[in-house]
Design a protein around this motif. Structure first.
Motif, PDB file in Angstrom:
ATOM      1  N   PRO B   2      -5.289   1.823 -41.220  1.00 13.88           N
ATOM      2  CA  PRO B   2      -4.263   2.045 -40.210  1.00 13.88           C
ATOM      3  C   PRO B   2      -3.296   3.130 -40.654  1.00 13.88           C
ATOM      4  O   PRO B   2      -3.045   3.283 -41.844  1.00 13.88           O
ATOM      5  CB  PRO B   2      -3.546   0.690 -40.160  1.00 13.88           C
ATOM      6  N   ILE B   3      -2.781   3.857 -39.674  1.00 11.25           N
ATOM      7  CA  ILE B   3      -1.713   4.806 -39.990  1.00 11.25           C
ATOM      8  C   ILE B   3      -0.376   4.058 -39.933  1.00 11.25           C
ATOM      9  O   ILE B   3      -0.346   2.847 -39.677  1.00 11.25           O
ATOM     10  CB  ILE B   3      -1.711   5.999 -39.002  1.00 11.25           C
ATOM     11  N   SER B   4       0.694   4.759 -40.159  1.00  7.59           N
ATOM     12  CA  SER B   4       2.036   4.174 -40.071  1.00  7.59           C
ATOM     13  C   SER B   4       2.229   3.513 -38.701  1.00  7.59           C
ATOM     14  O   SER B   4       1.952   4.118 -37.668  1.00  7.59           O
ATOM     15  CB  SER B   4       3.069   5.289 -40.256  1.00  7.59           C
ATOM     16  N   LYS B   5       2.717   2.269 -38.705  1.00  8.44           N
ATOM     17  CA  LYS B   5       2.888   1.549 -37.442  1.00  8.44           C
ATOM     18  C   LYS B   5       3.908   2.235 -36.550  1.00  8.44           C
ATOM     19  O   LYS B   5       3.735   2.312 -35.340  1.00  8.44           O
ATOM     20  CB  LYS B   5       3.331   0.101 -37.717  1.00  8.44           C
ATOM     21  N   ILE B   7       4.641   5.344 -36.365  1.00 10.29           N
ATOM     22  CA  ILE B   7       4.067   6.558 -35.762  1.00 10.29           C
ATOM     23  C   ILE B   7       3.040   6.176 -34.700  1.00 10.29           C
ATOM     24  O   ILE B   7       2.979   6.785 -33.637  1.00 10.29           O
ATOM     25  CB  ILE B   7       3.453   7.481 -36.837  1.00 10.29           C
ATOM     26  N   LYS B   8       2.266   5.138 -34.982  1.00 15.48           N
ATOM     27  CA  LYS B   8       1.280   4.667 -33.993  1.00 15.48           C
ATOM     28  C   LYS B   8       2.000   4.347 -32.667  1.00 15.48           C
ATOM     29  O   LYS B   8       1.534   4.733 -31.583  1.00 15.48           O
ATOM     30  CB  LYS B   8       0.574   3.424 -34.550  1.00 15.48           C
ATOM     31  N   ALA B  10       4.906   5.580 -31.719  1.00 17.31           N
ATOM     32  CA  ALA B  10       5.451   6.823 -31.178  1.00 17.31           C
ATOM     33  C   ALA B  10       4.361   7.632 -30.480  1.00 17.31           C
ATOM     34  O   ALA B  10       4.606   8.241 -29.429  1.00 17.31           O
ATOM     35  CB  ALA B  10       6.093   7.640 -32.294  1.00 17.31           C
ATOM     36  N   LEU B  11       3.151   7.623 -31.059  1.00 16.90           N
ATOM     37  CA  LEU B  11       2.063   8.396 -30.453  1.00 16.90           C
ATOM     38  C   LEU B  11       1.726   7.837 -29.075  1.00 16.90           C
ATOM     39  O   LEU B  11       1.346   8.580 -28.168  1.00 16.90           O
ATOM     40  CB  LEU B  11       0.812   8.363 -31.339  1.00 16.90           C
ATOM     41  N   ALA B 136      14.324  10.672 -33.630  1.00 16.32           N
ATOM     42  CA  ALA B 136      13.478  10.592 -34.828  1.00 16.32           C
ATOM     43  C   ALA B 136      14.217  11.095 -36.069  1.00 16.32           C
ATOM     44  O   ALA B 136      14.097  10.505 -37.143  1.00 16.32           O
ATOM     45  CB  ALA B 136      12.197  11.391 -34.620  1.00 16.32           C
TER      46      ALA B 136
END
Lengths: 398, 398
Positions: B2-5, B7-8, B10-11, B136
Motif C-alpha cells: 500500500p502507498i501512504s493512506k 495520499i491514497k 487525496a488521490l 496540503a
C-alpha cells in the motif's frame, strides 16, 4: 513564538559534517586554505563535462516560448521518455516515460518516495554505515529508520536485514555505490536481498519496497558492474541525480524510476506525482531537465577520481592506516588505527587528532558507524599527495 | 504494497484545477485548441523579460569553476545580500542577507516555513477564498488549515480572523495580491491585522506568525500600493517567487524573507535552513539564483496583463456577469449570475454550462468559495476579446 519542537531538538544536535565544515573554515582562516587538507565534504570539485556547457549555452540562446514555464508535475514528457530508455538499459527492464518522475535532486526524490509510501509507524531498514540525512527523510513522514549491520567489507548482511524485517517494514533503503564505504553491491547480493524481501512478503502479506539511492552509479572503478535493480525486484524504486555524475549538485536535478511490475502501479505513480506537487517541488527545474536529457551518455571524467583514489590509498598505505577499498563513489572509509600506547581511541578522538595535523575527515559515527573515519577525495590529486607527510606525522603521534 | 493512506485518500479527490485541465485537453482535442477559451490555468504565458535572456546567455557562457556546485543551504551569500536590499525596500525594514533563505519557488518556501514553525495540532488561519494547495502545505507538518470568511469585496475580515484565533493558532497566512480575487490588502488592513495578532499574543502568550505569500507583488494595476509586511508586524515571514514577476514558474526559484524583529530569530533562521536541507530541497537551483540577483529591477510587461484585464472586464460587463475588480495578479473572480428561470445554479453548474460554450474556468469551491468562478487571463488578449460572443450566448441560455 516557538518553532517546531522536532526542529528545535534537531538544531541542538547539529550535523557532524556541518560541524566539521565550520571547524575547517576556522582552521583555514588560521593557517591558510592551502595548508589545510580538507577531506570532509563530498562536494564534487570536478567541473561538469564540456558537453554540459555546450548544451547549456545552446539552450540558453534558443529562447523558445514557454521554455521556463510550468510543465506537468512529473516533468517534460519527452525528457521522461529519454531517461526511461536510459533507466531501461541500466536496470534491464523496458519502461516508458510514465515510470520516470523528475525530481529536485536525489534528496528531493527520496523525500517524494517516502512521502508516497510511508504511513506513520512504518520502518525503513538501512544498512550501516549510512548518510545521516536518511533519518530525516524517513521521519519527515512519520517513519523510523532502522539501521542494521553490514558485513565487515560493507557488503549487505542478509542475516541482519532478515532479523530487522517485520510487519512494520515499509522499505529497505540501499545506496550503491556506497557513501561512505565506496562498496558496490554485487548482482548476487541484490538477488539475495530480492529473494529475502519476496519471501518476507509471502509470509506477511506485506512485500517491502526496495528503494535504491544511486547518485554514484556512474562513478565506479576498474569496470565494476553496478547491477540492475528494477529487474531484480518487482517492488523497487530507483532514485538518482546528476549531482555527482555531471557535477551539478547546485542545480538540483534528478529522477525517480519505478519498476514496471510494481504492485498498484497507478497508485504509486499517482502518489509520486502528488507528493512532488504538495511538497512544493511542483516540478524539477525546467532548463536542467532539458539539459540532462541531452547528456545521457556523458559523465564527469571518472579517471580523475580513479587517480585520486590511487593516490589516497597510497598515502594511507604508507601511513599504515587501513581502509575499505572503494569500488565506486569518491570516499575512503578508514579504520581508526590502534594507538601506539594501547589506550582507547575512537573515531571522534582520531578525527580530533588528525585535525591538529590539519587533516579534516568525518568521524564514522556521523554515518552510524563508530571506529571509522570518512575522507572525501573531492580535492585535487596534488593535495592528496602532499597530505602524506601530515598523515605520517599524525600516525607517529597517535 | 500500500502507498501512504493520506495520499491514497487525496488521490481519490483529485484537484479541481487538474480536472479542468484534463477536461480542457479533451475539449481541445474534440473542437480544436483555437476554438476553446481556456481560462482555467494560471500558467504565465508572457515571456520572461529580455534582460532575463541576456543574463542567462551571459552566465551560461561564463562557465566559472564551481558555478553549478553546492553552496550553503540558504543560498549564495552574495545573492541573499542583493535580495535582502530589495526586500528591505519593499518592506520598509533594513535586513541583511542572513534574513533571506533562497527557496524552490514559493511553494517550496511555504513548505519550508510550515515545516519550521508548525507543531502537530497547530492551526493556520487563511482568509477565503484561497489556493487549495495551502491545505496540503499545512497538513504536511501536522497542522490544520482554518479558512475564514473575507469581506464581500474580498478584503480582510478582521472579525472573522479574531473569532478563529485561539491558543492553537500558529500562523495567519495571507496572499496579496490575491489568487483568485485579485484583491490587494491595504496598508490599513495589514496594520489592523498586526494589531489584532499582537493583542492576541499579549493575551495568550502566543503571538501568531504572519506568513505572506507574495508571488504577485509586482503584478498590480493602476499604481496600487502593495503595503510592506515585515515592518508592519514583528512576527512576519514573506514568501515569494519569480514564477509570476519574471514568468519563470518552471525554474522553481524564490525566497523567504524574515522580519528583523522576529522573536527567537536564530531559531527561526536555523529552522528554515534545516528544513530546506532535510525536506530535500538542499538549496534553490544555483544558476537561477545568480540570474534573479541581476534582475531585481525587472518584471514581465505588466501592461499586457492590464490590457487583458480591461478586455476581460469589458467582455464580462457586456455579458452581464459580475466580478471582483482585480487590483493585482491575473485572475477574474466572477459571481455566478442568477438563472433566468430563477432555479438554483451553483458554481459547479455554471462552470459546466460555460464548458458547453467552450469556456473553461475553475469553480470557486476549488478555492473554498462556492458561488464564484475563477478565470485566469494567462491567454492572448485576442482570445479574451473573441470569447465575448461565447459568454453572451452562454448567458442567454443560463
Amino acid at each position: 513564538m516557538p518553532i517546531s519542537k522536532s526542529i528545535k531538538n534537531a538544531l541542538g544536535s547539529s550535523s557532524m559534517i556541518r560541524k566539521m565544515f565550520e571547524e575547517g573554515a576556522q582552521l583555514k582562516k588560521q593557517y591558510g586554505a592551502d595548508r589545510v587538507f580538507d577531506f570532509s565534504i563530498g562536494n564534487p570539485d570536478i567541473e561538469p563535462p564540456p558537453a554540459f556547457h555546450r548544451v547549456l549555452v545552446r539552450l540558453a540562446g534558443e529562447d523558445k516560448k514557454g521554455s521556463h514555464g510550468y510543465m506537468p508535475n512529473p516533468g517534460y514528457p519527452e525528457v521522461r521518455e529519454i531517461l526511461a530508455k536510459k533507466a531501461s538499459r541500466e536496470h534491464a527492464v523496458a519502461i516508458d516515460g510514465s515510470h520516470i518522475i523528475m525530481s529536485v535532486g536525489a534528496a528531493g526524490g527520496l523525500n517524494v518516495v517516502f512521502k508516497s509510501i510511508l504511513n506513520p509507524g512504518d520502518e525503513v531498514i538501512v544498512p550501516k554505515p549510512f548518510f545521516m540525512e536518511y533519518r530525516a527523510y524517513v521521519s519527515n513522514y512519520g517513519g523510523t529508520l532502522v539501521p542494521v549491520e553490514s558485513r565487515p567489507d560493507f557488503g549487505l548482511d542478509l542475516t541482519a536485514i532478515a532479523a530487522a524485517l517485520n510487519e512494520k517494514t515499509a522499505a529497505v533503503l540501499i545506496n550503491s555505490p556506497h557513501n561512505p564505504s565506496g562498496r558496490v553491491y554485487s548482482r548476487e547480493a541484490i538477488a539475495e536481498l530480492a529473494e529475502l524481501l519476496t519471501k518476507h512478503g509471502g509470509k506477511t502479506g506485506r512485500k517491502p519496497y526496495l528503494v535504491a539511492d544511486e547518485p554514484y552509479r556512474e562513478i565506479v572503478y576498474n569496470g565494476i558492474e553496478v547491477p540492475p535493480i528494477l529487474s531484480a525486484y518487482g517492488e523497487s524504486l530507483v532514485v538518482t541525480s546528476y549531482s555527482k555524475s555531471l557535477s551539478l549538485p547546485g542545480e538540483r536535478i534528478g529522477y525517480v524510476a519505478v519498476s514496471p511490475t510494481i504492485e498498484d502501479k497507478a497508485d504509486v505513480l499517482g502518489a509520486l506525482i502528488y507528493a512532488t506537487r504538495v511538497l512544493g517541488y511542483v516540478n524539477a527545474p525546467a532548463l536542467m531537465q532539458r539539459i540532462v536529457a541531452e547528456l545521457t551518455e556523458e559523465t564527469v571524467d571518472v579517471d580523475i577520481y580513479a587517480r585520486r583514489r590511487d593516490a589516497f590509498t597510497q598515502v594511507l598505505d604508507e601511513s599504515g592506516i587501513g581502509y575499505a577499498q572503494p569500488e565506486g563513489a569518491f570516499y575512503l572509509f578508514c579504520k581508526v588505527p590502534a594507538r601506539k600506547d594501547g589506550s582507547a581511541g575512537d573515531d571522534a578522538a582520531f578525527s580530533d587528532h588528525l585535525k591538529k595535523h590539519l587533516i579534516l575527515g568525518v568521524p564514522g559515527r556521523g554515518f552510524g558507524q563508530e571506529g571509522w573515519v570518512r575522507f572525501a577525495y573531492c580535492v585535487d590529486e596534488s593535495i592528496i599527495r602532499s597530505s602524506g607527510t601530515a598523515f605520517k606525522k599524525a600516525m607517529e603521534e597517535w
